[in-house]
Design an enzyme around this catalytic site. Sequence first.
Site, PDB file in Angstrom:
ATOM      1  N   ALA A 106      14.836 -42.705 -11.809  1.00  0.00           N
ATOM      2  CA  ALA A 106      15.927 -42.916 -12.490  1.00  0.00           C
ATOM      3  C   ALA A 106      16.025 -44.429 -13.098  1.00  0.00           C
ATOM      4  CB  ALA A 106      17.150 -43.072 -11.284  1.00  0.00           C
ATOM      5  N   ARG A 131      12.183 -22.739  -7.022  1.00  0.00           N
ATOM      6  CA  ARG A 131      13.208 -22.778  -5.956  1.00  0.00           C
ATOM      7  C   ARG A 131      13.196 -21.188  -5.486  1.00  0.00           C
ATOM      8  NH1 ARG A 131      18.872 -26.239  -7.468  1.00  0.00           N
ATOM      9  NH2 ARG A 131      18.092 -28.155  -7.380  1.00  0.00           N
ATOM     10  N   ALA A 165      10.371 -35.315 -10.485  1.00  0.00           N
ATOM     11  CA  ALA A 165      10.384 -35.359 -11.954  1.00  0.00           C
ATOM     12  C   ALA A 165      10.552 -37.038 -12.045  1.00  0.00           C
ATOM     13  CB  ALA A 165      11.826 -34.635 -12.602  1.00  0.00           C
ATOM     14  N   GLU A 195       0.861  -1.272  -0.129  1.00  0.00           N
ATOM     15  CA  GLU A 195      -0.186  -0.137  -0.201  1.00  0.00           C
ATOM     16  C   GLU A 195       0.750   1.035   0.029  1.00  0.00           C
ATOM     17  OE1 GLU A 195      -2.398  -2.913   2.572  1.00  0.00           O
ATOM     18  OE2 GLU A 195      -0.191  -2.559   2.005  1.00  0.00           O
TER      19      GLU A 195
END
Length: 358
Positions: A165, A187, A157, A56
């Site tokens: 993997a 991140r 992932a 503000e």
Amino acid sequence: MAQQADTTAMRRAVELAARGLGATSPNPVVGCVITDASGHRVGEGWHQHAGGPHAEVHALREAGVLARGGTAYVTLEPCNHTGRTGPCAQALIEAGISRVVYAVGDPNPQATGGADTLRAAGVEVADGLLADEAEAGNIAWLTAVRHGRPFVRWKYAATLDGRIAAADGTSRWITCAESRADVHRLRAESDAVVVGSGTARADDPHLAVRGVEGAVQPLRVVVDTEATAVKPGARVLDDAAPTLIAVAEDAATDLAEAVRLPRAAGGGIDVHALLDALHARGVRSVLLEGGPTLAGAFLAAGAVDQVVGYLAPVLLGAGPTAVADAGITTITDALRLDITETAHIGSDLRITATLKGA
């Protein structure tokens, strides 16, 4: 129903608030737009860093005398207390603002009451406009205030068949370059990045943000229960970002970055004790990057608020999965998710979800 002009102004305030992600803790991210008496936008701002002027104040400075008789659109109820900065409710009153529209009420008992102060001064006040959007953008701080712990986003992932993997342990690279860049954005929006000892041993990760202009580096956290994974010279111990190594109370280590925490019943670090320690350090948002054992521990502890999965159009057929034992033994106990977003990131698919009922 809100007029289109109100919605447009508040959506801009939500966009502005997002610019502060990763830089304002332990304070919230807040955006503000000010229009003059005729409805023209004359000022805008966002909370840029903890201890600095609130949204503000930035917007009022830009608007100047044109704020008098105008409307302020704020993503969070204007604060009503004096901390490192003055109360924003009073600043709006002194600037002559005649109407305030805010999206989400302030749940912080030390700062709430701004709406009442404004009304008492004769300012028209409305709330709830784009509340869901504003809350989503400020979910880390709101979670911390409401529950007394950081908001935890688990990122992983994997291949389309759920492998992180190959059978021989190789994993670079399962996902595309665009997905890896997107992780650096996550991140940069977080106060802390957390990995386990398995990731520390296998990858010697750096965990700092790369490729994001102006990013405030998050606290790098390695959960190394037995104090055996992080050795002197590890990349995570360089001076690119602050680091904390969470070890058990009885672990033998002389690392300056080590903090001793109690063990859980299963022998690893107690997840809630870790989150309490991070909260005490001003961490309001955690990016949990793995690996599967640590992810399982967080899930078993009920300490995951959001899941972000990057799925690559790849099949491996064997290899470790994204999450290990999470204490689930039957399908009726499965953790069910609500998908909140899907997006194509390069050749991959990013899925964002929250636990049902969260």
